[in-house]
Design a protein around this motif. Structure first.
Motif, PDB file in Angstrom:
ATOM      1  N   GLU A 184      51.014  44.452  41.970  1.00  0.00           N
ATOM      2  CA  GLU A 184      51.740  43.386  42.678  1.00  0.00           C
ATOM      3  C   GLU A 184      52.360  43.906  43.979  1.00  0.00           C
ATOM      4  N   GLU A 185      52.946  45.084  43.916  1.00  0.00           N
ATOM      5  CA  GLU A 185      53.635  45.636  45.077  1.00  0.00           C
ATOM      6  C   GLU A 185      52.684  46.171  46.148  1.00  0.00           C
ATOM      7  N   GLU A 186      51.618  46.867  45.721  1.00  0.00           N
ATOM      8  CA  GLU A 186      50.745  47.542  46.682  1.00  0.00           C
ATOM      9  C   GLU A 186      49.527  46.725  47.111  1.00  0.00           C
ATOM     10  N   LEU A 187      48.988  45.905  46.208  1.00  0.00           N
ATOM     11  CA  LEU A 187      47.755  45.206  46.536  1.00  0.00           C
ATOM     12  C   LEU A 187      47.952  43.736  46.890  1.00  0.00           C
ATOM     13  N   PHE A 188      48.876  43.066  46.228  1.00  0.00           N
ATOM     14  CA  PHE A 188      49.046  41.640  46.500  1.00  0.00           C
ATOM     15  C   PHE A 188      49.313  41.350  47.977  1.00  0.00           C
ATOM     16  N   PRO A 189      50.123  42.158  48.683  1.00  0.00           N
ATOM     17  CA  PRO A 189      50.337  41.864  50.100  1.00  0.00           C
ATOM     18  C   PRO A 189      49.064  41.994  50.947  1.00  0.00           C
ATOM     19  N   ALA A 190      48.080  42.737  50.459  1.00  0.00           N
ATOM     20  CA  ALA A 190      46.844  42.952  51.216  1.00  0.00           C
ATOM     21  C   ALA A 190      45.716  42.014  50.776  1.00  0.00           C
ATOM     22  N   LEU A 191      46.024  41.048  49.902  1.00  0.00           N
ATOM     23  CA  LEU A 191      45.003  40.131  49.416  1.00  0.00           C
ATOM     24  C   LEU A 191      44.676  39.053  50.440  1.00  0.00           C
ATOM     25  N   ALA A 192      43.398  38.861  50.654  1.00  0.00           N
ATOM     26  CA  ALA A 192      42.935  37.723  51.438  1.00  0.00           C
ATOM     27  C   ALA A 192      42.649  36.552  50.508  1.00  0.00           C
ATOM     28  N   ASP A 193      42.264  36.876  49.241  1.00  0.00           N
ATOM     29  CA  ASP A 193      41.963  35.847  48.253  1.00  0.00           C
ATOM     30  C   ASP A 193      42.012  36.452  46.856  1.00  0.00           C
ATOM     31  N   ARG A 194      42.400  35.636  45.874  1.00  0.00           N
ATOM     32  CA  ARG A 194      42.456  36.070  44.470  1.00  0.00           C
ATOM     33  C   ARG A 194      42.205  34.867  43.591  1.00  0.00           C
ATOM     34  N   ALA A 195      41.337  35.044  42.596  1.00  0.00           N
ATOM     35  CA  ALA A 195      41.071  33.996  41.613  1.00  0.00           C
ATOM     36  C   ALA A 195      41.043  34.625  40.232  1.00  0.00           C
ATOM     37  N   VAL A 196      41.715  33.986  39.287  1.00  0.00           N
ATOM     38  CA  VAL A 196      41.757  34.459  37.906  1.00  0.00           C
ATOM     39  C   VAL A 196      41.237  33.342  37.016  1.00  0.00           C
ATOM     40  N   GLN A 197      40.225  33.664  36.213  1.00  0.00           N
ATOM     41  CA  GLN A 197      39.694  32.709  35.251  1.00  0.00           C
ATOM     42  C   GLN A 197      39.864  33.286  33.859  1.00  0.00           C
ATOM     43  N   ARG A 198      40.394  32.481  32.953  1.00  0.00           N
ATOM     44  CA  ARG A 198      40.599  32.903  31.564  1.00  0.00           C
ATOM     45  C   ARG A 198      39.521  32.266  30.694  1.00  0.00           C
ATOM     46  N   TYR A 199      38.993  33.075  29.781  1.00  0.00           N
ATOM     47  CA  TYR A 199      38.008  32.615  28.813  1.00  0.00           C
ATOM     48  C   TYR A 199      38.460  33.032  27.425  1.00  0.00           C
ATOM     49  N   VAL A 200      38.117  32.243  26.426  1.00  0.00           N
ATOM     50  CA  VAL A 200      38.444  32.590  25.045  1.00  0.00           C
ATOM     51  C   VAL A 200      37.146  32.697  24.255  1.00  0.00           C
ATOM     52  N   THR A 201      37.187  33.510  23.218  1.00  0.00           N
ATOM     53  CA  THR A 201      36.024  33.722  22.355  1.00  0.00           C
ATOM     54  C   THR A 201      35.605  32.414  21.681  1.00  0.00           C
ATOM     55  N   ILE A 202      34.321  32.169  21.700  1.00  0.00           N
ATOM     56  CA  ILE A 202      33.786  31.025  20.949  1.00  0.00           C
ATOM     57  C   ILE A 202      33.646  31.486  19.517  1.00  0.00           C
ATOM     58  N   ASP A 203      34.310  30.792  18.637  1.00  0.00           N
ATOM     59  CA  ASP A 203      34.324  31.173  17.230  1.00  0.00           C
ATOM     60  C   ASP A 203      33.920  29.985  16.394  1.00  0.00           C
ATOM     61  N   ALA A 204      32.784  30.080  15.725  1.00  0.00           N
ATOM     62  CA  ALA A 204      32.279  28.970  14.921  1.00  0.00           C
ATOM     63  C   ALA A 204      33.242  28.601  13.783  1.00  0.00           C
ATOM     64  N   ALA A 205      34.109  29.514  13.393  1.00  0.00           N
ATOM     65  CA  ALA A 205      35.036  29.249  12.290  1.00  0.00           C
ATOM     66  C   ALA A 205      36.239  28.414  12.737  1.00  0.00           C
ATOM     67  N   ARG A 206      36.419  28.231  14.034  1.00  0.00           N
ATOM     68  CA  ARG A 206      37.590  27.453  14.489  1.00  0.00           C
ATOM     69  C   ARG A 206      37.375  25.985  14.349  1.00  0.00           C
TER      70      ARG A 206
END
Length: 98
Positions: free
Chosen positions: A76-98
């Motif tokens: 956060e301190e060293e890289l975030f100021p130098a970001l031109a762009d950032r995208a975070v995508q979250r995925y969850v395990t597909i579980d047939a038992a759910r």
């Protein structure tokens, strides 16, 4: 079950070496976290300013714990100021038992 995060980062021109260094230095501590399953960092071979981080954690709570670590605070301190762009995508395990 696990949570996976696909993170794309783009730094400004001239900041790629810093991104490579910091990402390499936080990889070990991130992999050693109790809830971490995978922590891999990548750089595009044809675009030095493009990075991809693939992270997987036991659950969302383990990911939240990762965000509170000193090594993530460093990002956060060293890289975030130098970001031109950032995208975070979250995925969850597909579980047939759910």
């Amino acid at each position: 079950m696990a949570d996976a995060y696909a993170i794309t980062l783009r730094c400004h021109d001239g900041d790629a070496a810093r991104f490579r260094r910091v990402l390499a230095e936080i990889a070990g501590p991130s992999r050693a976290e109790e809830g971490n399953v995978v922590f891999e960092t990548h750089q595009a071979p044809d675009d030095e300013n493009a990075f991809f981080v693939y992270e997987s954690y036991r659950d969302e709570a383990a990911y939240e714990a990762h965000l509170a670590t000193p090594w993530f605070k460093r990002v956060e301190e060293e890289l975030f100021p130098a970001l031109a762009d950032r995208a975070v995508q979250r995925y969850v395990t597909i579980d047939a038992a759910r």
